[in-house]
Design a protein around this motif. Structure first.
Motif, mmCIF file in Angstrom:
data_model
loop_
_atom_site.group_PDB
_atom_site.id
_atom_site.type_symbol
_atom_site.label_atom_id
_atom_site.label_comp_id
_atom_site.label_asym_id
_atom_site.label_seq_id
_atom_site.Cartn_x
_atom_site.Cartn_y
_atom_site.Cartn_z
ATOM 1 N N ARG A 22 -0.448 14.292 -4.643
ATOM 2 C CA ARG A 22 -0.319 13.481 -3.414
ATOM 3 C C ARG A 22 -0.135 12.007 -3.756
ATOM 4 O O ARG A 22 0.618 11.292 -3.100
ATOM 5 C CB ARG A 22 -1.563 13.673 -2.535
ATOM 6 C CG ARG A 22 -1.462 12.969 -1.191
ATOM 7 C CD ARG A 22 -2.672 13.224 -0.318
ATOM 8 N NE ARG A 22 -3.875 12.586 -0.840
ATOM 9 C CZ ARG A 22 -5.069 12.668 -0.271
ATOM 10 N NH1 ARG A 22 -5.220 13.378 0.829
ATOM 11 N NH2 ARG A 22 -6.120 12.059 -0.794
ATOM 12 N N PHE A 62 1.997 14.619 3.032
ATOM 13 C CA PHE A 62 1.517 13.602 3.975
ATOM 14 C C PHE A 62 2.141 12.204 3.762
ATOM 15 O O PHE A 62 2.682 11.628 4.718
ATOM 16 C CB PHE A 62 -0.017 13.533 3.905
ATOM 17 C CG PHE A 62 -0.632 12.650 4.942
ATOM 18 C CD1 PHE A 62 -0.769 13.074 6.247
ATOM 19 C CD2 PHE A 62 -1.060 11.378 4.622
ATOM 20 C CE1 PHE A 62 -1.328 12.254 7.209
ATOM 21 C CE2 PHE A 62 -1.616 10.548 5.569
ATOM 22 C CZ PHE A 62 -1.754 10.984 6.877
ATOM 23 N N PRO A 63 2.113 11.648 2.534
ATOM 24 C CA PRO A 63 2.713 10.312 2.366
ATOM 25 C C PRO A 63 4.207 10.289 2.684
ATOM 26 O O PRO A 63 4.719 9.289 3.188
ATOM 27 C CB PRO A 63 2.471 9.988 0.882
ATOM 28 C CG PRO A 63 1.365 10.868 0.462
ATOM 29 C CD PRO A 63 1.516 12.121 1.274
ATOM 30 N N LEU A 64 4.891 11.402 2.403
ATOM 31 C CA LEU A 64 6.330 11.460 2.700
ATOM 32 C C LEU A 64 6.567 11.440 4.205
ATOM 33 O O LEU A 64 7.479 10.782 4.702
ATOM 34 C CB LEU A 64 6.952 12.728 2.095
ATOM 35 C CG LEU A 64 6.908 12.866 0.577
ATOM 36 C CD1 LEU A 64 7.449 14.217 0.147
ATOM 37 C CD2 LEU A 64 7.715 11.747 -0.083
ATOM 38 N N ARG A 65 5.742 12.183 4.935
ATOM 39 C CA ARG A 65 5.877 12.217 6.405
ATOM 40 C C ARG A 65 5.587 10.851 7.008
ATOM 41 O O ARG A 65 6.200 10.458 7.994
ATOM 42 C CB ARG A 65 4.909 13.245 7.005
ATOM 43 C CG ARG A 65 5.324 14.677 6.715
ATOM 44 C CD ARG A 65 4.351 15.641 7.344
ATOM 45 N NE ARG A 65 4.306 15.494 8.780
ATOM 46 C CZ ARG A 65 3.222 15.681 9.521
ATOM 47 N NH1 ARG A 65 2.101 16.035 8.964
ATOM 48 N NH2 ARG A 65 3.261 15.525 10.814
ATOM 49 N N MET A 66 4.629 10.146 6.406
ATOM 50 C CA MET A 66 4.218 8.863 6.979
ATOM 51 C C MET A 66 5.211 7.742 6.676
ATOM 52 O O MET A 66 5.411 6.850 7.485
ATOM 53 C CB MET A 66 2.837 8.450 6.443
ATOM 54 C CG MET A 66 1.699 9.362 6.844
ATOM 55 S SD MET A 66 1.517 9.601 8.613
ATOM 56 C CE MET A 66 0.888 8.034 9.127
ATOM 57 N N PHE A 67 5.800 7.775 5.475
ATOM 58 C CA PHE A 67 6.549 6.593 5.041
ATOM 59 C C PHE A 67 8.031 6.817 4.765
ATOM 60 O O PHE A 67 8.713 5.897 4.356
ATOM 61 C CB PHE A 67 5.892 6.012 3.774
ATOM 62 C CG PHE A 67 4.446 5.680 3.973
ATOM 63 C CD1 PHE A 67 4.070 4.757 4.930
ATOM 64 C CD2 PHE A 67 3.463 6.306 3.237
ATOM 65 C CE1 PHE A 67 2.738 4.463 5.137
ATOM 66 C CE2 PHE A 67 2.131 6.013 3.437
ATOM 67 C CZ PHE A 67 1.765 5.089 4.394
ATOM 68 N N THR A 68 8.501 8.039 4.915
ATOM 69 C CA THR A 68 9.935 8.245 4.658
ATOM 70 C C THR A 68 10.578 8.904 5.873
ATOM 71 O O THR A 68 9.880 9.388 6.764
ATOM 72 C CB THR A 68 10.172 9.151 3.426
ATOM 73 O OG1 THR A 68 9.748 10.478 3.748
ATOM 74 C CG2 THR A 68 9.428 8.650 2.204
ATOM 75 N N LYS A 69 11.914 8.903 5.864
ATOM 76 C CA LYS A 69 12.638 9.560 6.961
ATOM 77 C C LYS A 69 13.317 10.826 6.458
ATOM 78 O O LYS A 69 14.317 11.266 7.012
ATOM 79 C CB LYS A 69 13.654 8.583 7.539
ATOM 80 C CG LYS A 69 13.006 7.449 8.322
ATOM 81 C CD LYS A 69 14.011 6.462 8.833
ATOM 82 C CE LYS A 69 13.290 5.345 9.597
ATOM 83 N NZ LYS A 69 14.175 4.234 9.906
ATOM 84 N N MET A 82 -3.625 6.835 -4.931
ATOM 85 C CA MET A 82 -5.039 6.791 -5.295
ATOM 86 C C MET A 82 -5.582 8.207 -5.454
ATOM 87 O O MET A 82 -5.358 9.068 -4.597
ATOM 88 C CB MET A 82 -5.817 6.038 -4.195
ATOM 89 C CG MET A 82 -7.313 6.077 -4.335
ATOM 90 S SD MET A 82 -7.905 4.957 -5.619
ATOM 91 C CE MET A 82 -9.605 5.490 -5.788
ATOM 92 N N PHE A 113 -7.300 16.059 2.664
ATOM 93 C CA PHE A 113 -7.550 16.280 4.095
ATOM 94 C C PHE A 113 -7.860 17.770 4.283
ATOM 95 O O PHE A 113 -6.984 18.615 4.077
ATOM 96 C CB PHE A 113 -6.348 15.847 4.925
ATOM 97 C CG PHE A 113 -6.007 14.396 4.712
ATOM 98 C CD1 PHE A 113 -6.940 13.407 4.949
ATOM 99 C CD2 PHE A 113 -4.762 14.022 4.239
ATOM 100 C CE1 PHE A 113 -6.649 12.077 4.732
ATOM 101 C CE2 PHE A 113 -4.461 12.686 4.023
ATOM 102 C CZ PHE A 113 -5.402 11.715 4.264
ATOM 103 N N ARG A 154 0.820 -1.217 0.000
ATOM 104 C CA ARG A 154 0.000 0.000 0.000
ATOM 105 C C ARG A 154 0.853 1.266 0.000
ATOM 106 O O ARG A 154 0.416 2.307 -0.471
ATOM 107 C CB ARG A 154 -0.945 -0.017 1.194
ATOM 108 C CG ARG A 154 -2.079 -0.967 0.927
ATOM 109 C CD ARG A 154 -3.102 -0.934 2.000
ATOM 110 N NE ARG A 154 -4.328 -1.571 1.546
ATOM 111 C CZ ARG A 154 -5.284 -1.948 2.349
ATOM 112 N NH1 ARG A 154 -5.181 -1.756 3.636
ATOM 113 N NH2 ARG A 154 -6.363 -2.522 1.868
#
Lengths: 245, 254
Positions: free
Chosen positions: B150, B101-108, B82, B90, B77
């Motif tokens: 996004r 948002f996706p970068l904050r959630m899944f990357t460092k 999508m 949001f 996922r």
């Protein structure tokens, strides 16, 4: 059968809220945001209501004492007992079920209607943990709100009692100290924690599992207030029976 | 590449998907088309893993999603983007925060690196000077662009779009279609678009899957669809007066 299914979905939701945690740095920010929205933003109405209801309790107690054998410090004593045992923890929580609960249900419900929750799920984020967990943690500060309500309720009683000419300051303060049981405060805070958990989770459950459009968001907010209030009153009865009887 | 084998999905006693088998190719814009109620959205939600199918398998690469454990599903996922019908931005976040948002959630990544990437994709979708605006302050077309930004910001392998043109004027709709196709080719991703817009079919239909009452009734591309003799497909394609007139003119010319 529907009620059983609802209870089941509520407990399944709780399981998911505490599993698959969101990234710590993100959740920390969300907790601060929820503290601001749920706790800090509630202080104004809590301060206003507590002060004046405390005053009303003192005035009504004084007006109903017409027997000279009843000591004058009873005004302070009754105000303290009413405010600490019931008014601050229970009455304020029911008001919060309207203010905080409607806000939680409508914000999560709107996210459901506009597919924002689906967007979180598609990204692989545990939406329940992301949306509900910060609210549960933020409301661990709820007892501070209730402590403020207790203090201001008693202060309102003192102001109304003394400046309204219903009691002297010394008699009121003597009443506050009379037969004081610290366990009553402990009991009030124990139930405050339970109410805080209900306030965070029941409106979230109503919003998260709602179906439909804008009209249903409104209905979910109303249901949220009804169910949160009912559960707070039931929990109040059970905790009081267990701890005080 | 995504491969679907004999997919069945029911709600209660109503069978919505009746054994669909097809594949969606990498680097191409794959379209799912069909009338309302044909099962397009359910099919897309099964592909996304939002609905679990009763039987059948969906292969992402070599492994079926049904055989993946939670960690594998989570990882998959993270590689999906999508674009929802309404954007699903949001609304408490600005355009910049939405895309980040996706970068904050899944990357460092550090904040500067994230901002650089956000500006890069916002420029790619032709959206500048909107970073600090909230979704409610921008137009529907701009919201779709933000949603696309996004979706692609974390370099997904799979891009899904649900009715990306709904609510847009024809000119903006074509711009969004072309943007999705360009991004698909540029990033070499597998794109699946759910639509009933015939303009999209003509513009970007490199692979088209036609659903009819939960069955896969036809598949082909945007040139084959106008030559097919499948009655369900021709009824769908020529349901608008514009396409009927185009067909009549072509027949007269021939």
């Amino acid at each position: 059968m529907k009620y059983l299914a609802d209870i089941g979905s509520y407990f399944i939701m709780l399981g998911n809220v505490f599993s698959r945690p969101t990234k710590t740095s993100v959740i920390k920010e969300l907790i601060y945001k929820e503290i601001d929205e749920l706790v800090i933003n509630s202080l104004g109405i809590v301060i206003f209501i507590s002060f004046f209801v405390g005053g009303v309790v003192a005035i009504q107690t004084a007006l109903n004492i017409d027997n000279p054998l009843i000591p004058s410090y009873l005004v302070g004593f009754a105000t303290r007992q009413s405010v600490i045992l019931e008014f601050a923890p229970t009455f304020i929580s029911i008001i919060m079920a309207g203010k905080m609960g409607s806000f939680i249900t409508s914000s999560i419900g709107s996210m459901r209607v506009t597919e924002q929750i689906d967007a979180l799920e598609v990204m692989g984020i545990n939406s329940l943990n992301y949306l509900v967990y910060p609210k549960v943690i933020a409301l661990l500060l709820y007892p501070f709100v209730i402590a403020i309500a207790m203090f201001l309720g008693i202060l309102g009683g003192w102001v109304a009692g003394v400046y309204g000419g219903f009691s002297t300051s010394d008699a009121f303060i003597q009443g506050l100290q009379e037969d004081f049981k610290p366990f009553h405060v402990v009991y009030a805070f124990i139930k405050t924690f339970v109410f805080a958990f209900i306030l965070a989770t029941v409106p979230s459950w109503q919003g998260y599992f709602m179906k439909g459009g804008a009209l249903e968001v409104g209905k979910a907010s109303t249901n949220s207030f009804v169910w949160t209030s009912v559960l707070i009153i039931l929990a109040n009865y059970i905790i009081t029976s267990l701890l005080l009887s | 590449m995504i491969r679907v084998e004999n997919l069945h999905k029911s709600f209660g006693e109503e069978e919505v998907l009746k054994g669909i088998s097809t594949s969606f190719e990498k680097g191409k814009t794959n379209l799912i088309i069909g009338q309302s109620g044909s099962g397009k959205t359910v099919f897309l939600k099964c592909l996304l893993g939002l609905f679990e199918a009763e039987t059948g398998k969906i292969f992402y690469g070599t492994k079926a999603i049904q055989e993946m454990n939670d960690d594998e599903k989570k990882e998959l996922r993270e590689h999906m983007g999508m674009v929802f019908q309404g954007g699903a931005l949001f609304d408490s976040m600005t355009v910049e925060e939405n895309v980040m948002f996706p970068l904050r959630m899944f990357t460092k990544k550090k904040k500067e690196e994230m901002l650089h990437r956000v500006n890069e994709v916002l420029t790619r979708v032709n959206l500048v000077n909107a970073n600090k605006k909230f979704p409610s302050e921008i137009s529907g077309g701009m919201q779709k662009r933000v949603a696309i930004a996004r979706a692609i910001v974390n370099n997904p392998r799979y891009l899904f779009c649900d009715e990306p043109n709904s609510g847009l004027d024809p000119k903006t709709a074509i711009l969004i279609d072309n943007l999705i196709q360009e991004i698909t080719q540029e990033y070499d991703i597998t794109t699946v678009i759910n639509t009933h817009d015939m303009n999209s079919v003509m513009e970007i239909g490199e692979k088209i899957v036609f659903l009819q009452k939960g069955n896969l009734a036809w598949e082909g591309d945007n040139t084959q669809i106008f030559k097919t003799t499948n009655k369900d497909v021709t009824d769908f394609v020529y349901s608008s007066d514009l396409f009927k007139k185009i067909r009549d003119i072509q027949n007269m010319e021939n």
